[in-house]
Design a protein around this motif. Structure first.
Motif, PDB file in Angstrom:
ATOM      1  N   ARG A 180       0.569  -0.911  -0.061  1.00  0.00           N
ATOM      2  CA  ARG A 180       0.295  -0.066   0.197  1.00  0.00           C
ATOM      3  C   ARG A 180       0.829   1.282  -0.072  1.00  0.00           C
ATOM      4  O   ARG A 180       0.370   2.262   0.227  1.00  0.00           O
ATOM      5  N   ASN A 221      -7.181  -8.284  -5.823  1.00  0.00           N
ATOM      6  CA  ASN A 221      -6.874  -9.253  -5.221  1.00  0.00           C
ATOM      7  C   ASN A 221      -7.300 -10.072  -6.253  1.00  0.00           C
ATOM      8  O   ASN A 221      -7.592 -11.784  -6.186  1.00  0.00           O
ATOM      9  N   ASP A 243      -2.517  -8.411  -5.320  1.00  0.00           N
ATOM     10  CA  ASP A 243      -3.291  -7.600  -3.553  1.00  0.00           C
ATOM     11  C   ASP A 243      -2.759  -6.477  -2.697  1.00  0.00           C
ATOM     12  O   ASP A 243      -2.457  -6.399  -1.604  1.00  0.00           O
ATOM     13  N   GLU A 282      -6.207  -1.892  -8.760  1.00  0.00           N
ATOM     14  CA  GLU A 282      -7.123  -0.620  -7.898  1.00  0.00           C
ATOM     15  C   GLU A 282      -7.339  -1.624  -6.749  1.00  0.00           C
ATOM     16  O   GLU A 282      -6.686  -2.480  -5.859  1.00  0.00           O
ATOM     17  N   GLU A 283      -7.573  -0.105  -5.758  1.00  0.00           N
ATOM     18  CA  GLU A 283      -7.864  -1.146  -4.000  1.00  0.00           C
ATOM     19  C   GLU A 283      -9.254  -1.476  -4.170  1.00  0.00           C
ATOM     20  O   GLU A 283      -9.661  -2.007  -5.274  1.00  0.00           O
ATOM     21  N   GLY A 284      -8.974  -2.452  -2.700  1.00  0.00           N
ATOM     22  CA  GLY A 284     -10.022  -3.427  -2.657  1.00  0.00           C
ATOM     23  C   GLY A 284     -10.560  -2.564  -1.597  1.00  0.00           C
ATOM     24  O   GLY A 284     -10.507  -1.617  -1.469  1.00  0.00           O
ATOM     25  N   PRO A 285     -11.891  -3.410  -1.174  1.00  0.00           N
ATOM     26  CA  PRO A 285     -12.885  -2.522  -0.725  1.00  0.00           C
ATOM     27  C   PRO A 285     -12.766  -2.724   1.372  1.00  0.00           C
ATOM     28  O   PRO A 285     -13.420  -1.599   1.823  1.00  0.00           O
ATOM     29  N   GLY A 286     -11.752  -3.220   1.785  1.00  0.00           N
ATOM     30  CA  GLY A 286     -11.027  -3.711   2.604  1.00  0.00           C
ATOM     31  C   GLY A 286     -10.437  -2.132   2.932  1.00  0.00           C
ATOM     32  O   GLY A 286      -9.846  -0.969   2.376  1.00  0.00           O
ATOM     33  N   SER A 287     -10.123  -1.367   4.978  1.00  0.00           N
ATOM     34  CA  SER A 287      -9.404  -0.179   4.789  1.00  0.00           C
ATOM     35  C   SER A 287      -7.865   0.047   4.929  1.00  0.00           C
ATOM     36  O   SER A 287      -7.735   0.411   4.985  1.00  0.00           O
ATOM     37  N   GLN A 311      -7.370  -1.894   2.118  1.00  0.00           N
ATOM     38  CA  GLN A 311      -6.752  -2.316   1.274  1.00  0.00           C
ATOM     39  C   GLN A 311      -6.591  -1.063  -0.286  1.00  0.00           C
ATOM     40  O   GLN A 311      -6.758  -1.647  -1.070  1.00  0.00           O
ATOM     41  N   SER A 312      -6.042  -0.254   0.869  1.00  0.00           N
ATOM     42  CA  SER A 312      -6.343   0.803  -0.122  1.00  0.00           C
ATOM     43  C   SER A 312      -4.903   2.316   0.166  1.00  0.00           C
ATOM     44  O   SER A 312      -4.243   1.128   1.071  1.00  0.00           O
TER      45      SER A 312
END
Length: 562
Positions: A94, A445, A517, A543-548, A550-551
């Protein structure tokens, strides 16, 4: 905040580090380093010349950390060139802001300015390295990164009595930036280096170099771990030690199934850890390195040497010399790489993606651009899927994070626009090569398989490709054209080698897999600096994921401006 005990430990660490010995604390810590980029006169052959250095040293200082540590490196640029530093192989989860490639994840550090690279070392241990990631400045701006395992975690191989970084490099008697500039203006490959080096020294086979030979003392019966790094700009290298076997135990900071060899092959950007047992008749033995190149092009066949000397043996004893493979020994190169396998134990598993969400097929090719002022009226260029990458004037990560339009496009093709017999008869046409800053967008992911295919556009040649932000598994490789109907059945999906830099064989292909990931913008390029400069590079926008968690992290306040 650092406790008084932690601060005292850090002061002791810094003081002893200055003396040349770095202790490792019992627990995770914050490791702070100061890198001063400066020009210093250095002699390696017959005369001194000014080179860009870190803290006045060539090679630069070794970064010592332990898995789990936080590292803060403040870089102050006193040189006349803008600068950025890449921490090669560190995943920077990240945190692309600390990755370092100029105009990809940051704008360079301007002359007279500073930037602090701040990152965590998570889930990695072994040998990596750092280097300048702008122009050809990594010719002299580089050093080792040694990541020790967590306290109480032993190596999965016999404990060595001593560990020694071995950095392989190149040396130019003239300003390397002028060499690159002259080649670009003439439209020709720049002049080859004047010497190869081992820990910055060419060894006694070169004129005026008697004092410029690296030597290490060993004792009979003891085991030594050599942490070998290829920091050369443009050469894959053989490395061997006269009379002694080497046991390969790690590549690119990932443990491997041990195997014994008299010679290793290591491409620019790669690292290899080997165990050496001092079990020969006490004497002096040459360590040697020279280039591997299995195509009909001029070979940079200058051999650098260092000395491994048993304790008590006088310097008057003549060293014996190792037998390295011929410079064009393709059979050895392919056989050596086939022996590399992940350790794949419960503690160090090989988590190979078995299901693939995205299949990519990239062709590697050369071409020519019109250049009226060049010697032959043309200039060489290189491409992936017929696209020669154009460097932007602002960091791609900044453009992505702040949604700045017009900097890049995300329409890099998943396959070449025109299929052809990639490794057949030599082709002189570029098949419509275009220039552009085009990236590939990857879903968070998702699992990716990328096949890198060498081509015979102008000539076949091997290419070591480095992917930033990730490790990957090398699931297959072959000579000739990749066959999507037959070759995947031959993949190794059990214990393929895991690394961050892989060689695409001359006139062949390599297939890699990884899980996307790590959100951000991640560079992928040939680690031959010559080819990178010609455009053999691209980048992935993950791209970013939905989790806090994962950005992409926010950029640091001292991020260099453009």
């Amino acid at each position: 905040m650092v406790s008084s005990r932690g601060f005292l430990s850090w002061l002791i660490f810094l003081f002893i580090g200055i003396l040349g010995f770095i202790p490792f604390p019992a627990e995770a810590a914050i490791k702070k380093y100061q890198f001063d980029i400066q020009v210093k006169n250095v002699s390696r052959l017959c005369h001194a010349k000014p080179i860009v250095t870190v803290n006045g040293r060539f090679p630069g200082p070794t970064i010592y950390v332990r898995e789990g540590d936080r590292v803060m490196v403040n870089v102050t640029n006193y040189a006349q060139y803008n600068m950025s530093i890449h921490w090669h192989g560190l995943k920077q989860y990240r945190n692309g802001w600390a990755d370092g490639p100029a105009y990809i994840t940051q704008c360079p550090i301007q002359t007279g300015s500073s930037y602090t690279y701040d990152f965590n070392v998570t889930g990695q241990r072994g040998t990596l390295w750092w280097h300048a990631h702008i122009l050809w400045l990594r010719a002299t701006v580089y050093g080792a990164i040694v990541i020790m395992p967590k306290q109480g975690t032993p190596y999965p191989f016999p404990q060595p009595n001593m560990e020694v970084p071995i950095l392989l490099g190149e040396w130019w008697n003239t300003d390397v930036e002028e060499v690159e500039k002259q080649g670009t203006e003439m439209g020709l490959p720049p002049n080859m280096s004047d010497a190869h080096t081992i820990n910055g020294k060419p060894g006694p086979l070169f004129p005026c170099s008697e004092k410029h030979t690296f030597a290490m003392e060993i004792e009979s019966g003891k085991t030594y771990l050599l942490r070998i790094i290829n920091a050369a700009l443009n050469d894959e290298l053989f490395f061997g030690i006269a009379g002694h076997n080497m046991t390969v135990v790690e590549v690119d900071a990932v443990y491997t199934k041990p195997f014994t060899t008299q010679t290793i092959l290591i491409a620019p950007g790669q690292t290899t850890n080997v165990l050496v047992l001092a079990n020969q008749v006490p004497g002096r033995y040459f360590m040697a390195t020279r280039a591997f190149l299995d195509v009909p092009l001029p070979v940079d066949n200058k051999t650098a040497t260092a000395i491994m000397q048993y304790k008590g043996i006088p310097n008057t004893v003549l060293p014996s010399f190792p037998q390295l493979p011929a410079s064009n020994d393709t059979e050895f190169a392919l056989g050596y790489n086939r022996k590399l396998r992940s350790l794949n134990t419960p503690q160090f598993p090989a988590n190979v993606p078995l299901k693939v969400d995205r299949n990519l097929f990239y062709t590697v090719g050369f071409g020519k651009d019109s250049c009226p002022t060049c010697v032959n009226g043309t200039r060489l260029l290189a491409s992936l899927n017929n696209i020669s990458f154009v460097m932007p004037q602002i960091g791609l990560l900044q453009a992505h994070y702040f949604n700045i339009s017009g900097v890049f496009k995300t329409n890099f093709p998943d396959k070449p626009p025109t299929p052809f017999n990639y490794t057949g008869a030599p082709l002189t046409a570029s098949l419509g090569t275009v220039h552009g800053t085009r990236l590939s967008k990857i879903a968070f992911n998702s699992t990716v398989e990328l096949v890198l295919q060498d081509t015979n556009l102008l000539t076949v040649e091997s290419h070591p490709f480095h992917l930033h932000g990730y490790n990957f598994f090398v699931v297959g490789t072959g000579i000739g054209n990749f066959d999507p109907a037959k070759d995947p059945a031959k993949y190794n999906l059990v214990d393929p080698v895991e690394r961050n830099t892989v060689g695409v064989p001359t006139g062949g292909w390599t297939a890699i897999r990884f899980r996307a990931d790590n959100p951000g913008v991640w560079f992928m390029h040939c680690h031959l600096e010559l080819h990178t400069g010609w455009g053999l590079k691209t980048a992935f926008v993950v791209e970013e994921g939905p989790g806090s968690d994962q950005s992409i992290l926010p950029p640091p306040k001292d991020l260099p401006p453009c």
